[in-house]
Design an enzyme around this catalytic site. Structure first.
Site, short mmCIF file in Angstrom:
data_model
loop_
_atom_site.label_atom_id
_atom_site.label_comp_id
_atom_site.label_asym_id
_atom_site.label_seq_id
_atom_site.Cartn_x
_atom_site.Cartn_y
_atom_site.Cartn_z
N ASP A 73 0.81 -1.23 0.00
CA ASP A 73 0.00 0.00 0.00
C ASP A 73 0.84 1.27 0.00
OD1 ASP A 73 -2.31 -1.44 -0.03
OD2 ASP A 73 -2.55 -1.46 2.15
N HIS A 125 29.18 5.00 -8.65
CA HIS A 125 27.77 5.15 -8.25
C HIS A 125 27.53 4.57 -6.85
CE1 HIS A 125 26.54 5.45 -12.78
NE2 HIS A 125 27.04 6.58 -12.30
N ASP A 140 28.63 13.41 -3.45
CA ASP A 140 27.95 13.89 -4.66
C ASP A 140 26.47 13.94 -4.31
OD1 ASP A 140 26.82 14.35 -7.15
OD2 ASP A 140 28.03 12.84 -8.19
N ASP A 180 23.53 19.82 -8.63
CA ASP A 180 24.38 18.62 -8.69
C ASP A 180 25.80 19.03 -8.31
OD1 ASP A 180 25.55 16.21 -9.29
OD2 ASP A 180 25.14 16.26 -11.44
N HIS A 230 34.97 8.69 -16.73
CA HIS A 230 33.67 9.27 -17.12
C HIS A 230 33.91 10.59 -17.82
CE1 HIS A 230 33.71 12.14 -13.72
NE2 HIS A 230 34.13 11.15 -12.96
N HIS A 255 27.32 17.15 -18.14
CA HIS A 255 26.01 16.82 -18.71
C HIS A 255 25.14 18.05 -18.53
CE1 HIS A 255 24.57 16.24 -14.53
NE2 HIS A 255 25.67 15.54 -14.31
N HIS A 268 20.35 14.65 -15.22
CA HIS A 268 20.96 14.50 -16.56
C HIS A 268 19.89 15.02 -17.51
CE1 HIS A 268 23.97 11.14 -15.25
NE2 HIS A 268 24.11 12.26 -14.59
N GLU A 290 32.61 18.30 -13.90
CA GLU A 290 32.87 17.33 -12.84
C GLU A 290 34.00 16.35 -13.12
OE1 GLU A 290 29.73 14.32 -12.46
OE2 GLU A 290 28.49 15.55 -13.77
N TYR A 303 40.33 8.52 -9.94
CA TYR A 303 39.98 7.40 -9.07
C TYR A 303 41.07 6.33 -9.22
CZ TYR A 303 35.76 9.97 -10.18
OH TYR A 303 34.86 10.98 -10.41
N ARG A 330 36.49 13.73 -6.85
CA ARG A 330 35.73 14.39 -7.91
C ARG A 330 35.32 15.76 -7.38
NH1 ARG A 330 32.46 10.72 -8.94
NH2 ARG A 330 30.52 11.24 -7.88
N GLU A 332 32.66 18.88 -8.55
CA GLU A 332 31.58 19.15 -9.51
C GLU A 332 30.85 20.44 -9.18
OE1 GLU A 332 28.44 16.18 -9.51
OE2 GLU A 332 27.78 16.85 -11.49
#
Ligand code: GLY
Ligand code: MN
Ligand code: MN
Length: 441
Positions: A40, A244, A261, A272, A351, A355, A362, A385, A389, A406, A408
């Site tokens: 529910d 991620h 991030d 972002d 990467h 974007h 995105h 960004e 790594y 990173r 960004e």
């Protein structure tokens, strides 16, 4: 903030103009369905971005029909009828009369009327503009309406000859943010920057990643943001090398970095931001070197955000700096040209740099046009960004193992200098150390 229907009406008028210049027709743009999480419980409701872009209406079960006729444009809203009992359980709903007035529609009807009215609205139109394939439930309703028009062919009513993707003109419009969108994105960026400052000040050895995530979410919500724009990444130490990562359940340790991030969504617009900083508040040793490298790459990429550049220019600028740094730090060997041409740098920077950003994190919009990267133009908003790594490997100096960085920011292209919407989040080494020392001192 009081609701201003004008920007939404202006977008409907612009879309109608685009459709007219492509032969006209009728556009059907439904909002998103509600989705069950389990039994529910539903997921928190989030409207469809295209539908919102044109209406500002946030209730589920609504659809906009926009008629771009030769001479006139007509906006017709279908939405939930008023329902006293359901409103006791689920809360206020506008109902067609108030909803239509709110958004400035020419007509508004309860959803129950859609099946009967849609075939009439589609009859004798040159084209149906619709996002075929996006939602199978809506696809079926649309096919039913089209078949119903076709069934009346003997009365001399023709079904649209073309079905065209309404996302094509809308995506192009969404790339260029108008003044009301920029104002919202600036505010989303400010709230997100404040959340990152709060996270920096809450961080110390012994805390858990989720405690820091809670600080971010607290700051987002207390400032009026409805949701995080995406699942926050709060990645201590080696977790920062998982792009991620979002388990956010590990201990933060002295001597390690924390990569965050996270961005809020405010009135449907995303921010972002990524920041990476030391758990103990002091950049030292190899972590300091990698951080300084990524910061230099990020600054070079931001400097490339101007008219005359294209979407790929910031990426190229970042890669130049990062690749040279990887050679200087002995992560790679060879010449700069080789490392870039062979793509060897991707081992540590896998990467892309940017974007589009807007209603979706995105965001909509082409990156290339006819095979060429798009030129950057005023009103576009993109992220910058770059990162680095470094996973453990025999040919990598051990001091660098498990460092992930990173940085960004969100950048608005203007006629002059790039406008960094997220500049209130500390990023220079001394600013981050000062921000963290304030809390620890
Ligand atoms: N937070 C999603 C991204 O940076 O692309
Ligand atoms: Mn991003
Ligand atoms: Mn991000």
């Amino acid at each position: 903030m009081t609701f201003d229907p004008k920007p939404f009406a202006a977008r409907r008028a612009r879309l109608a103009e685009q459709l007219r210049s492509a032969g006209g027709g009728v556009a059907v743009i439904p909002t998103a369905p509600e989705r069950v999480r389990n039994r529910d419980s539903d997921y928190p409701y989030r409207h469809d971005s295209y539908f919102h872009y044109l209406t500002g209406f946030t209730e589920p079960e609504a659809v906009l029909v926009l008629i771009a006729g030769e001479a006139e444009t007509k906006s017709i809203l279908f939405c939930r009828a008023k329902h006293e009992e359901r409103e006791v359980w689920d809360g206020f709903r506008y109902g067609p009369a108030a909803a239509g007035e709110r958004i400035g529609a020419d007509e508004a009807w309860p959803n129950e009327e859609l099946a009967e009215r849609l075939p009439k609205l589609l009859g004798d139109q040159p084209a149906l503009w619709y996002s075929l394939g996006h939602d199978s439930g809506w696809d079926a309703r649309i096919m039913e309406a089209l078949n119903s028009v076709r069934a009346s062919v003997r009365s001399g009513i023709a079904a649209p000859a073309d079905i065209r993707d309404v996302r094509v003109p809308l995506d192009e419009m969404r790339i260029f943010k108008d003044a009301s969108e920029i104002a919202l994105m600036r505010r989303a960026a400010e709230i997100t920057a404040a959340a990152h400052r709060r996270a920096m000040q809450a961080t110390r050895p012994g805390r858990m990643e989720y405690e820091i995530e809670a600080e971010l979410l607290h700051e987002f919500r207390r400032s009026g943001s409805q949701f995080p724009a995406y699942t926050s990444i709060v990645a201590g130490g080696t977790n920062a090398c998982v792009l991620h990562y979002n388990d956010n359940n590990q201990l933060l340790r002295d001597g390690e970095l924390l990569l965050i991030d996270a961005g809020c969504e405010l009135d449907s617009y995303a921010a972002d931001i990524t920041r990476t900083f030391p758990v103990n508040g002091r950049f030292e040793g190899a972590a300091r070197e990698v951080y300084a490298l990524v910061l230099a790459a990020q600054k070079a990429a931001i400097a490339a955000c101007h008219i005359g550049s294209n979407f790929n220019s910031p990426h190229d600028a970042a890669v130049q700096i990062l690749a040279q740094g990887m050679l200087d730090l002995k992560l790679l060997s060879g010449s700069l040209d080789e490392v870039i041409e062979t793509g060897a740098f991707r081992r540590f920077y896998m990467h892309r740099t940017s974007h589009w950003l807007g209603l979706d994190v995105h965001d909509a919009g082409e990156y290339k046009h006819m095979g060429r990267w798009r030129d950057l133009e005023p009103g576009m908003v993109l992220t910058i960004e770059p990162g680095c790594y470094i996973r453990p490997a025999d040919d990598v100096p051990e001091a660098f193992w498990n460092i992930g960085v990173r940085i960004e920011d969100d950048v608005l292209i203007t006629a002059n200098r790039p406008d960094v919407l997220t500049s209130a989040a500390p990023k220079c080494i001394k600013d981050i150390e000062a921000c963290m020392a304030e809390a620890q001192g």
